[in-house]
Design a protein around this motif. Structure first.
Motif, PDB file in Angstrom:
ATOM      1  N   LEU A  28       0.822  -1.221   0.000  1.00  0.00           N
ATOM      2  CA  LEU A  28       0.000   0.000   0.000  1.00  0.00           C
ATOM      3  C   LEU A  28       0.851   1.263   0.000  1.00  0.00           C
ATOM      4  CD1 LEU A  28      -2.868  -1.025   2.456  1.00  0.00           C
ATOM      5  CD2 LEU A  28      -2.870  -1.076  -0.045  1.00  0.00           C
ATOM      6  N   GLU A  29       1.940   1.259   0.756  1.00  0.00           N
ATOM      7  CA  GLU A  29       2.793   2.450   0.806  1.00  0.00           C
ATOM      8  C   GLU A  29       3.485   2.698  -0.534  1.00  0.00           C
ATOM      9  OE1 GLU A  29       5.324   1.968   4.186  1.00  0.00           O
ATOM     10  OE2 GLU A  29       3.713   2.414   5.629  1.00  0.00           O
ATOM     11  N   ASP A  30       3.782   1.618  -1.267  1.00  0.00           N
ATOM     12  CA  ASP A  30       4.356   1.788  -2.610  1.00  0.00           C
ATOM     13  C   ASP A  30       3.376   2.492  -3.542  1.00  0.00           C
ATOM     14  OD1 ASP A  30       6.721   0.609  -1.906  1.00  0.00           O
ATOM     15  OD2 ASP A  30       6.252  -1.361  -2.770  1.00  0.00           O
ATOM     16  N   GLU A  31       2.085   2.389  -3.251  1.00  0.00           N
ATOM     17  CA  GLU A  31       1.058   3.043  -4.066  1.00  0.00           C
ATOM     18  C   GLU A  31       0.689   4.423  -3.545  1.00  0.00           C
ATOM     19  OE1 GLU A  31      -0.211   2.027  -6.929  1.00  0.00           O
ATOM     20  OE2 GLU A  31       1.105   0.277  -6.876  1.00  0.00           O
ATOM     21  N   GLY A  32       1.377   4.880  -2.488  1.00  0.00           N
ATOM     22  CA  GLY A  32       1.148   6.241  -2.001  1.00  0.00           C
ATOM     23  C   GLY A  32       0.197   6.369  -0.839  1.00  0.00           C
ATOM     24  N   TYR A  33      -0.297   5.258  -0.288  1.00  0.00           N
ATOM     25  CA  TYR A  33      -1.206   5.316   0.849  1.00  0.00           C
ATOM     26  C   TYR A  33      -0.436   5.485   2.152  1.00  0.00           C
ATOM     27  CZ  TYR A  33      -4.787   3.407  -2.305  1.00  0.00           C
ATOM     28  OH  TYR A  33      -5.664   3.218  -3.335  1.00  0.00           O
ATOM     29  N   GLU A  34      -1.075   6.137   3.121  1.00  0.00           N
ATOM     30  CA  GLU A  34      -0.524   6.200   4.473  1.00  0.00           C
ATOM     31  C   GLU A  34      -1.081   5.020   5.259  1.00  0.00           C
ATOM     32  OE1 GLU A  34      -1.393   9.927   6.257  1.00  0.00           O
ATOM     33  OE2 GLU A  34      -0.289  11.101   4.780  1.00  0.00           O
ATOM     34  N   VAL A  85     -14.419  -1.594   5.859  1.00  0.00           N
ATOM     35  CA  VAL A  85     -13.601  -2.646   6.467  1.00  0.00           C
ATOM     36  C   VAL A  85     -13.488  -3.806   5.490  1.00  0.00           C
ATOM     37  CG1 VAL A  85     -13.319  -4.237   8.412  1.00  0.00           C
ATOM     38  CG2 VAL A  85     -14.388  -1.992   8.783  1.00  0.00           C
ATOM     39  N   ILE A  86     -12.248  -4.186   5.173  1.00  0.00           N
ATOM     40  CA  ILE A  86     -11.996  -5.356   4.335  1.00  0.00           C
ATOM     41  C   ILE A  86     -11.468  -6.469   5.235  1.00  0.00           C
ATOM     42  CG2 ILE A  86     -10.620  -6.312   2.444  1.00  0.00           C
ATOM     43  CD1 ILE A  86     -10.556  -3.504   1.223  1.00  0.00           C
ATOM     44  N   MET A  87     -12.141  -7.617   5.261  1.00  0.00           N
ATOM     45  CA  MET A  87     -11.746  -8.741   6.101  1.00  0.00           C
ATOM     46  C   MET A  87     -10.782  -9.650   5.337  1.00  0.00           C
ATOM     47  SD  MET A  87     -13.461  -7.949   8.758  1.00  0.00           S
ATOM     48  CE  MET A  87     -13.208  -9.396   9.811  1.00  0.00           C
ATOM     49  N   ILE A  88      -9.763 -10.181   6.045  1.00  0.00           N
ATOM     50  CA  ILE A  88      -8.811 -11.105   5.432  1.00  0.00           C
ATOM     51  C   ILE A  88      -8.697 -12.350   6.307  1.00  0.00           C
ATOM     52  CG2 ILE A  88      -7.460  -9.367   4.191  1.00  0.00           C
ATOM     53  CD1 ILE A  88      -5.447  -9.401   6.476  1.00  0.00           C
ATOM     54  N   SER A  89      -8.438 -13.492   5.669  1.00  0.00           N
ATOM     55  CA  SER A  89      -8.304 -14.739   6.432  1.00  0.00           C
ATOM     56  C   SER A  89      -7.605 -15.795   5.599  1.00  0.00           C
ATOM     57  CB  SER A  89      -9.674 -15.265   6.859  1.00  0.00           C
ATOM     58  OG  SER A  89      -9.548 -16.539   7.461  1.00  0.00           O
ATOM     59  N   GLY A  90      -6.800 -16.630   6.277  1.00  0.00           N
ATOM     60  CA  GLY A  90      -6.161 -17.757   5.599  1.00  0.00           C
ATOM     61  C   GLY A  90      -6.989 -19.007   5.665  1.00  0.00           C
ATOM     62  N   HIS A  91      -8.092 -18.974   6.407  1.00  0.00           N
ATOM     63  CA  HIS A  91      -8.929 -20.158   6.568  1.00  0.00           C
ATOM     64  C   HIS A  91     -10.383 -19.819   6.267  1.00  0.00           C
ATOM     65  CE1 HIS A  91      -5.396 -21.722   8.622  1.00  0.00           C
ATOM     66  NE2 HIS A  91      -5.427 -20.644   9.376  1.00  0.00           N
ATOM     67  N   GLY A  92     -10.595 -18.965   5.317  1.00  0.00           N
ATOM     68  CA  GLY A  92     -11.945 -18.500   5.049  1.00  0.00           C
ATOM     69  C   GLY A  92     -12.732 -19.434   4.145  1.00  0.00           C
ATOM     70  N   ASP A 107     -15.822  -5.952   1.998  1.00  0.00           N
ATOM     71  CA  ASP A 107     -15.507  -7.117   1.174  1.00  0.00           C
ATOM     72  C   ASP A 107     -14.632  -8.080   1.967  1.00  0.00           C
ATOM     73  OD1 ASP A 107     -15.354  -8.850  -1.061  1.00  0.00           O
ATOM     74  OD2 ASP A 107     -15.308  -7.133  -2.433  1.00  0.00           O
ATOM     75  N   PHE A 108     -14.265  -9.201   1.340  1.00  0.00           N
ATOM     76  CA  PHE A 108     -13.523 -10.277   1.988  1.00  0.00           C
ATOM     77  C   PHE A 108     -12.443 -10.760   1.016  1.00  0.00           C
ATOM     78  CE2 PHE A 108     -12.717 -14.737   2.888  1.00  0.00           C
ATOM     79  CZ  PHE A 108     -12.693 -14.798   4.264  1.00  0.00           C
ATOM     80  N   ILE A 109     -11.233 -10.996   1.526  1.00  0.00           N
ATOM     81  CA  ILE A 109     -10.143 -11.480   0.676  1.00  0.00           C
ATOM     82  C   ILE A 109      -9.392 -12.583   1.415  1.00  0.00           C
ATOM     83  CG2 ILE A 109      -8.554  -9.670   1.478  1.00  0.00           C
ATOM     84  CD1 ILE A 109      -7.321  -9.675  -1.334  1.00  0.00           C
ATOM     85  N   GLU A 110      -9.067 -13.652   0.695  1.00  0.00           N
ATOM     86  CA  GLU A 110      -8.381 -14.801   1.303  1.00  0.00           C
ATOM     87  C   GLU A 110      -6.870 -14.677   1.161  1.00  0.00           C
ATOM     88  OE1 GLU A 110     -10.164 -18.895   0.926  1.00  0.00           O
ATOM     89  OE2 GLU A 110     -11.259 -17.891  -0.700  1.00  0.00           O
ATOM     90  N   LYS A 111      -6.155 -15.169   2.173  1.00  0.00           N
ATOM     91  CA  LYS A 111      -4.707 -15.297   2.089  1.00  0.00           C
ATOM     92  C   LYS A 111      -4.385 -16.644   1.426  1.00  0.00           C
ATOM     93  CE  LYS A 111      -4.252 -13.302   6.762  1.00  0.00           C
ATOM     94  NZ  LYS A 111      -3.741 -13.582   8.120  1.00  0.00           N
ATOM     95  N   LEU A 121      -9.460  -3.785  -4.322  1.00  0.00           N
ATOM     96  CA  LEU A 121     -10.405  -3.736  -3.203  1.00  0.00           C
ATOM     97  C   LEU A 121     -10.149  -2.517  -2.317  1.00  0.00           C
ATOM     98  CD1 LEU A 121     -10.816  -7.451  -2.026  1.00  0.00           C
ATOM     99  CD2 LEU A 121     -12.430  -6.033  -3.290  1.00  0.00           C
ATOM    100  N   THR A 122      -8.879  -2.185  -2.130  1.00  0.00           N
ATOM    101  CA  THR A 122      -8.540  -1.008  -1.322  1.00  0.00           C
ATOM    102  C   THR A 122      -9.099   0.251  -1.958  1.00  0.00           C
ATOM    103  OG1 THR A 122      -6.530  -2.021  -0.442  1.00  0.00           O
ATOM    104  CG2 THR A 122      -6.641   0.382  -0.423  1.00  0.00           C
ATOM    105  N   GLN A 123      -8.865   0.404  -3.247  1.00  0.00           N
ATOM    106  CA  GLN A 123      -9.370   1.588  -3.954  1.00  0.00           C
ATOM    107  C   GLN A 123     -10.889   1.663  -3.883  1.00  0.00           C
ATOM    108  OE1 GLN A 123      -8.785   1.592  -8.191  1.00  0.00           O
ATOM    109  NE2 GLN A 123      -8.836   3.828  -8.336  1.00  0.00           N
ATOM    110  N   ARG A 124     -11.546   0.524  -4.110  1.00  0.00           N
ATOM    111  CA  ARG A 124     -13.009   0.519  -4.082  1.00  0.00           C
ATOM    112  C   ARG A 124     -13.548   0.748  -2.676  1.00  0.00           C
ATOM    113  NH1 ARG A 124     -14.059  -4.746  -8.052  1.00  0.00           N
ATOM    114  NH2 ARG A 124     -13.533  -3.686 -10.024  1.00  0.00           N
TER     115      ARG A 124
END
Length: 475
Positions: A28-34, A85-92, A107-111, A121-124
């Motif tokens: 995210l920081e490479d894309e300019g986000y704080e 809020v974007i949820m993340i999980s390795g066991h989703g 939204d939801f994103i899997e690891k 997803l971040t932009q949206r």
């Protein structure tokens, strides 16, 4: 793939795994986000209380934490309705994703996740948060909140230009003007045109708060009952209007000076320094110079607030705007009350434009609402002069009789007529903002004849006339 980012966007990453937090931060920081990060719910809640982020990327499980991700999501969905809020999980699984979204997640994103998908997803998510804030503003407008200056007068035109110039800078602004002239409207416009438009705009009315309460509202508090954020925290990154700043207690004024100087403060009852980045706009209907001489307003605060002064004209200085304002407030009030708007007879509008309006635009708006409620509505019937509020009708009586009625009765007809003509023409010229062509068209005189008549009666219009001559020459 190109992702458009807003460098002022603040993203909080909450995950119990150090490597996952570092990976997301780097992307995210490479894309300019704080970005900020937290390993557990306790730290996350503390960071959110200090400064609410625009987006939270939240792990579902959060081991070794007081709350798991789903429990924290539930709290955030209630306390921060405009946050994505974007949820993340390795066991989703599908069921977990659906549950999270039903609870308020964007939204939801899997690891392990793909970088492109995370960025999209971040932009949206950030865009969704922005739209939520805009929808809240639109709801306020639908309920009668005015966030634009209405009118075509030179005074309003110049004011709009000034607002557009100062809005893009980050300077503090002091808005002065009589009560009811629209100082809050100007402040909202400055925020909307500024680089902070996608952040919070908060107004604090210093005149309605007790000295004991105002500091709690400003700085927030900590204690056995928990932690409460003040407006300085809630407006972080955005704009804070200190409305009627002259009513702020001297002790509080000193503390505000320190905040403006140091850009940090502590909550009442707390010890932790909270850093803030806020644009301060102050407003007052009082003479701060006189208050400073009387020892009721701090000189150092005045000079910190008065970096860019902005003055709001009274309604009697822009009488030609009354038809535009009256129609706008009529449509607004009719929409709110779910009734048909009314229109005004020429005589009613002329009387409204001859009134002094001591309460300015606010009084005009109240008068329009009164008319909509109190006057009988019949299809096609205009609002006439005799339907206007009592204070305006009394002025009509005064105008018919003549304010100097006794004096007029003692004078010969020629002198009395001259006095009446002068008062009448002066009122009409003022009504049309000094525009001789519009005045002549309304009263049914040739423009040149009106100009001669005004000159013979000693009514000065040279500056306006020169401007009109220039306009015709350029045309």
């Amino acid at each position: 793939m190109t992702i458009q980012t807003n460098n002022m966007s603040d993203i909080l990453i909450v995950d119990d795994q150090d490597d996952i937090r570092s990976l997301i931060q780097g992307i995210l920081e490479d894309e300019g986000y704080e970005t900020r990060s937290a390993a557990d719910s306790q730290t996350a809640e503390k960071m959110i209380a200090e400064k609410a982020p625009d987006l939270v990327i939240l792990d579902i499980w959060l081991e070794n934490s007081e709350l798991d991700g789903m429990q924290l999501l539930k709290k955030l969905a209630k306390s921060h309705t405009d946050m994505s809020v974007i949820m993340i999980s390795g066991h989703g699984n599908i069921e977990t994703a659906v549950t999270a979204i039903q609870m308020g997640a964007y939204d939801f994103i899997e690891k392990p996740f793909q970088t492109d998908k995370l960025l999209v997803l971040t932009q949206r998510g950030l865009e969704a948060a922005r739209l939520k804030r805009e929808n809240q503003e639109l709801k306020l407008k639908a309920l009668g909140s005015v966030s634009e200056l209405h009118g075509t007068s030179q005074a309003v035109h110049q004011l709009r230009q000034s607002i557009e110039r100062v809005a893009t800078a980050n300077s503090r602004i002091l808005i002065t003007g009589e009560a009811g002239t629209g100082k809050d409207v100007a402040a909202r416009m400055i925020h909307r045109y500024s680089k902070r438009a996608d952040k919070s705009y908060i107004a604090l009315n210093c005149a309605i708060l007790s000295p004991e309460r105002i500091e709690t509202e400003l700085f927030g508090s900590e204690g056995p009952q928990g932690r409460k954020a003040g407006v300085l925290e809630m407006a972080n990154g955005g704009t804070l209007l200190l409305d009627e700043v002259a009513d702020m207690p001297l002790e509080t004024q000193a503390k505000i000076v320190r905040v403006l100087q140091d850009q940090h403060f502590t909550r009442i009852g707390g010890s932790e320094k909270i850093e803030v980045d806020i644009r301060i706009i102050a407003s007052t209907n009082q003479n701060l110079q006189e208050l400073m001489l009387a020892g009721k307003f701090r000189q150092d605060l005045f000079y910190r607030l008065n970096v860019v002064p902005l003055h709001m004209p009274s309604l009697r200085e822009r009488l030609e705007d009354i038809p535009v304002l009256a129609r706008f407030f009529m449509d607004l009030s009719a929409r709110t009350a779910n009734v048909q708007p009314r229109f005004f007879s020429d005589e009613a509008m002329a009387l409204m434009q001859s009134y002094d309006w001591p309460g300015n635009v606010r009084q005009l708006r109240n008068a329009i609402e009164w008319l909509l409620i109190m006057t009988p509505a019949q299809p096609g019937q205009p609002i006439t002069a005799d339907m206007l509020p009592p204070e305006l009708k009394q002025q009509a009586v005064d105008m018919i009789r003549g304010r100097e009625g006794v004096e007029l009765m003692s004078k010969p007809l020629r002198e009395a007529r001259e006095i009446f003509e002068r008062e009448y023409l002066l009122s009409q010229v003022n009504r049309f903002g000094g525009n001789i062509s519009k005045t002549a068209g309304f009263i049914g005189m040739e423009r040149s004849a009106l100009h001669r008549k005004l000159k013979s009666l000693g009514i000065q219009t040279n500056e306006k006339e020169a401007g009109e001559e220039k306009e015709r020459a350029e045309a």
